[in-house]
Scaffold this motif. Structure first.
Motif, PDB file in Angstrom:
ATOM      1  N   ALA A  78       0.875  -1.174   0.000  1.00  0.00           N
ATOM      2  CA  ALA A  78       0.000   0.000   0.000  1.00  0.00           C
ATOM      3  C   ALA A  78       0.910   1.223   0.000  1.00  0.00           C
ATOM      4  O   ALA A  78       1.331   1.720   1.034  1.00  0.00           O
ATOM      5  CB  ALA A  78      -0.910  -0.020   1.226  1.00  0.00           C
TER       6      ALA A  78
ATOM      7  N   ASN B  61       2.612   5.063  -1.477  1.00  0.00           N
ATOM      8  CA  ASN B  61       2.217   6.439  -1.793  1.00  0.00           C
ATOM      9  C   ASN B  61       2.558   6.693  -3.260  1.00  0.00           C
ATOM     10  O   ASN B  61       3.247   5.895  -3.899  1.00  0.00           O
ATOM     11  CB  ASN B  61       2.898   7.452  -0.849  1.00  0.00           C
ATOM     12  CG  ASN B  61       4.405   7.336  -0.874  1.00  0.00           C
ATOM     13  OD1 ASN B  61       5.038   7.446  -1.918  1.00  0.00           O
ATOM     14  ND2 ASN B  61       4.989   7.099   0.288  1.00  0.00           N
TER      15      ASN B  61
ATOM     16  N   PRO C 179      -3.506   6.992  -7.888  1.00  0.00           N
ATOM     17  CA  PRO C 179      -4.359   6.087  -7.110  1.00  0.00           C
ATOM     18  C   PRO C 179      -5.122   5.131  -8.024  1.00  0.00           C
ATOM     19  O   PRO C 179      -5.623   5.521  -9.087  1.00  0.00           O
ATOM     20  CB  PRO C 179      -5.312   7.034  -6.377  1.00  0.00           C
ATOM     21  CG  PRO C 179      -4.531   8.301  -6.238  1.00  0.00           C
ATOM     22  CD  PRO C 179      -3.742   8.391  -7.528  1.00  0.00           C
TER      23      PRO C 179
ATOM     24  N   GLY D 276      -3.835   3.425  -2.932  1.00  0.00           N
ATOM     25  CA  GLY D 276      -5.268   3.472  -2.693  1.00  0.00           C
ATOM     26  C   GLY D 276      -5.739   4.908  -2.561  1.00  0.00           C
ATOM     27  O   GLY D 276      -4.932   5.836  -2.437  1.00  0.00           O
TER      28      GLY D 276
ATOM     29  N   ILE E 227      -7.408   8.214  -0.806  1.00  0.00           N
ATOM     30  CA  ILE E 227      -7.597   8.833   0.505  1.00  0.00           C
ATOM     31  C   ILE E 227      -9.099   9.045   0.663  1.00  0.00           C
ATOM     32  O   ILE E 227      -9.765   9.524  -0.260  1.00  0.00           O
ATOM     33  CB  ILE E 227      -6.834  10.165   0.604  1.00  0.00           C
ATOM     34  CG1 ILE E 227      -5.322   9.904   0.479  1.00  0.00           C
ATOM     35  CG2 ILE E 227      -7.166  10.894   1.908  1.00  0.00           C
ATOM     36  CD1 ILE E 227      -4.484  11.156   0.366  1.00  0.00           C
ATOM     37  N   TRP E 228      -9.645   8.672   1.810  1.00  0.00           N
ATOM     38  CA  TRP E 228     -11.077   8.791   2.053  1.00  0.00           C
ATOM     39  C   TRP E 228     -11.472  10.250   2.263  1.00  0.00           C
ATOM     40  O   TRP E 228     -10.920  10.936   3.109  1.00  0.00           O
ATOM     41  CB  TRP E 228     -11.467   7.961   3.274  1.00  0.00           C
ATOM     42  CG  TRP E 228     -12.926   8.003   3.573  1.00  0.00           C
ATOM     43  CD1 TRP E 228     -13.527   8.676   4.595  1.00  0.00           C
ATOM     44  CD2 TRP E 228     -13.976   7.355   2.853  1.00  0.00           C
ATOM     45  NE1 TRP E 228     -14.883   8.484   4.546  1.00  0.00           N
ATOM     46  CE2 TRP E 228     -15.195   7.675   3.486  1.00  0.00           C
ATOM     47  CE3 TRP E 228     -14.006   6.531   1.724  1.00  0.00           C
ATOM     48  CZ2 TRP E 228     -16.425   7.203   3.034  1.00  0.00           C
ATOM     49  CZ3 TRP E 228     -15.228   6.053   1.284  1.00  0.00           C
ATOM     50  CH2 TRP E 228     -16.413   6.388   1.936  1.00  0.00           C
TER      51      TRP E 228
ATOM     52  N   GLU F 167     -13.911   7.352  -4.551  1.00  0.00           N
ATOM     53  CA  GLU F 167     -13.078   6.457  -3.744  1.00  0.00           C
ATOM     54  C   GLU F 167     -13.421   4.980  -3.936  1.00  0.00           C
ATOM     55  O   GLU F 167     -12.502   4.162  -4.067  1.00  0.00           O
ATOM     56  CB  GLU F 167     -13.150   6.810  -2.251  1.00  0.00           C
ATOM     57  CG  GLU F 167     -12.559   8.149  -1.894  1.00  0.00           C
ATOM     58  CD  GLU F 167     -13.620   9.231  -1.725  1.00  0.00           C
ATOM     59  OE1 GLU F 167     -14.533   9.328  -2.576  1.00  0.00           O
ATOM     60  OE2 GLU F 167     -13.529   9.986  -0.747  1.00  0.00           O
TER      61      GLU F 167
ATOM     62  N   LEU G 181     -10.577   2.380  -5.214  1.00  0.00           N
ATOM     63  CA  LEU G 181     -10.119   1.263  -4.376  1.00  0.00           C
ATOM     64  C   LEU G 181     -10.282  -0.065  -5.112  1.00  0.00           C
ATOM     65  O   LEU G 181      -9.371  -0.900  -5.114  1.00  0.00           O
ATOM     66  CB  LEU G 181     -10.869   1.239  -3.047  1.00  0.00           C
ATOM     67  CG  LEU G 181     -10.398   0.171  -2.061  1.00  0.00           C
ATOM     68  CD1 LEU G 181      -8.923   0.369  -1.694  1.00  0.00           C
ATOM     69  CD2 LEU G 181     -11.271   0.193  -0.809  1.00  0.00           C
TER      70      LEU G 181
ATOM     71  N   SER H  48      -5.671   1.352   1.882  1.00  0.00           N
ATOM     72  CA  SER H  48      -6.344   2.617   2.237  1.00  0.00           C
ATOM     73  C   SER H  48      -6.993   2.622   3.620  1.00  0.00           C
ATOM     74  O   SER H  48      -7.582   3.632   4.001  1.00  0.00           O
ATOM     75  CB  SER H  48      -7.384   3.023   1.184  1.00  0.00           C
ATOM     76  OG  SER H  48      -6.744   3.486   0.025  1.00  0.00           O
TER      77      SER H  48
ATOM     78  N   TYR I 216      -4.937   6.513   5.319  1.00  0.00           N
ATOM     79  CA  TYR I 216      -5.806   7.074   4.279  1.00  0.00           C
ATOM     80  C   TYR I 216      -7.268   7.108   4.711  1.00  0.00           C
ATOM     81  O   TYR I 216      -8.100   7.686   4.027  1.00  0.00           O
ATOM     82  CB  TYR I 216      -5.647   6.326   2.965  1.00  0.00           C
ATOM     83  CG  TYR I 216      -4.370   6.664   2.197  1.00  0.00           C
ATOM     84  CD1 TYR I 216      -3.317   7.370   2.782  1.00  0.00           C
ATOM     85  CD2 TYR I 216      -4.224   6.290   0.886  1.00  0.00           C
ATOM     86  CE1 TYR I 216      -2.162   7.676   2.070  1.00  0.00           C
ATOM     87  CE2 TYR I 216      -3.073   6.597   0.163  1.00  0.00           C
ATOM     88  CZ  TYR I 216      -2.048   7.291   0.771  1.00  0.00           C
ATOM     89  OH  TYR I 216      -0.919   7.592   0.055  1.00  0.00           O
TER      90      TYR I 216
ATOM     91  N   TYR J 196      -9.914   4.994   4.959  1.00  0.00           N
ATOM     92  CA  TYR J 196     -11.068   4.348   4.336  1.00  0.00           C
ATOM     93  C   TYR J 196     -11.824   3.534   5.386  1.00  0.00           C
ATOM     94  O   TYR J 196     -11.218   2.787   6.149  1.00  0.00           O
ATOM     95  CB  TYR J 196     -10.627   3.429   3.202  1.00  0.00           C
ATOM     96  CG  TYR J 196     -11.623   3.347   2.080  1.00  0.00           C
ATOM     97  CD1 TYR J 196     -11.418   4.001   0.883  1.00  0.00           C
ATOM     98  CD2 TYR J 196     -12.802   2.615   2.230  1.00  0.00           C
ATOM     99  CE1 TYR J 196     -12.335   3.942  -0.148  1.00  0.00           C
ATOM    100  CE2 TYR J 196     -13.734   2.549   1.208  1.00  0.00           C
ATOM    101  CZ  TYR J 196     -13.498   3.215   0.020  1.00  0.00           C
ATOM    102  OH  TYR J 196     -14.415   3.150  -0.992  1.00  0.00           O
TER     103      TYR J 196
END
Length: 181
Positions: free
Chosen positions: A29, A31, A69, A90, A92-93, A100, A104, A129, A133, A135
Motif C-alpha cells: 500500500a 504512496n 491512485p 489506494g 484517501i477517504w 473512492e 479502491l 487505504s 488514508y 477508508y
C-alpha cells in the motif's frame, strides 16, 4: 485464519505481518511517489532492503512521474521471501464523494491484472487505504473481497491472501467475507 474455496482458487484472511509470507507477490500500500513511509509500506521497505527497493522505485518514478491512485507497478521482492512486490496507491477517504470506491476497486483489480500478466499465482494484500488514508474498514472489505472473488473466479490468480493488522480488523473482514464469498 480462515480460507474459502473460490472456483479453482483460494481466498484466505489472516491476521499478522505480511512481510514473511513466501508468496509470488506481496502488495504494498504505497504512496504516489513510491517513497516508502509508515505502516505496511515501511515494513515492506525494511524487510525487502530499503536501499535496493528505493532504487527500483526511484527508477519507476523517473519514468512515470508518479503512481496515480488505483494503478499498480511491480518490482522484485529483493530480501523478502516473496518473489515480487506489487505497489499500488489506494484512495484517501474524503467521505466517498471523490470516486473512492471505484479507485479502491481499481487498486485491487490492477494488482490482480499485474500478477496475472507476470504469471504469479499467489498474492498477499494488506487492507489498502484502511490505515492513514482513512477508508472505512467495512466498506473497504466489501470492495476488496468482491474484487478478489472475481479475480479468483476468472483465474487471475490461484490464491489471494488478505493480511490484516489487529483483531478488530480481522473480525470485520471475516464477517464481510461470510456475506461476500
Amino acid at each position: 485464519m480462515q480460507t474459502w474455496t473460490v472456483s479453482a482458487g483460494r481466498l484466505t484472511i489472516r491476521q499478522g505481518d505480511i512481510t514473511p509470507l513466501a508468496v509470488d507477490a506481496l502488495v504494498n500500500a504505497a504512496n504516489s511517489q513510491l517513497a516508502g513511509g509508515g505502516g505496511v509500506d515501511g515494513a515492506i521497505h525494511e524487510a525487502a532492503g530499503t536501499s535496493a527497493l528505493q532504487a527500483a522505485c526511484q527508477d519507476i518514478i523517473a519514468t512515470i512521474g508518479h503512481l496515480p491512485p488505483g494503478e499498480a507497478v511491480i518490482t522484485p521482492g529483493f530480501d523478502l521471501p516473496a518473489q515480487h512486490i506489487i505497489h499500488t496507491v489506494g484512495p484517501i477517504w474524503h467521505g466517498g464523494h471523490n470516486n473512492e470506491p471505484a479507485t479502491l476497486g481499481n487498486a485491487y483489480r490492477h494488482c490482480l491484472k499485474l500478477a496475472h500478466a507476470h504469471d504469479l499465482g499467489t498474492i498477499a494484500f494488506p487492507a489498502i487505504s484502511c490505515g492513514v488514508y482513512g477508508y472505512p474498514v467495512k466498506d473497504a472489505a466489501r470492495i476488496a473481497l468482491t474484487t478478489l472473488k472475481h479475480g479468483l473466479e476468472t483465474h487471475m490468480v490461484t490464491e489471494a491472501i488478505m493480511v490484516l493488522h489487529g483483531r478488530s480488523a480481522y473480525e470485520t473482514w471475516i464477517a464481510i467475507a461470510q456475506d461476500v464469498v
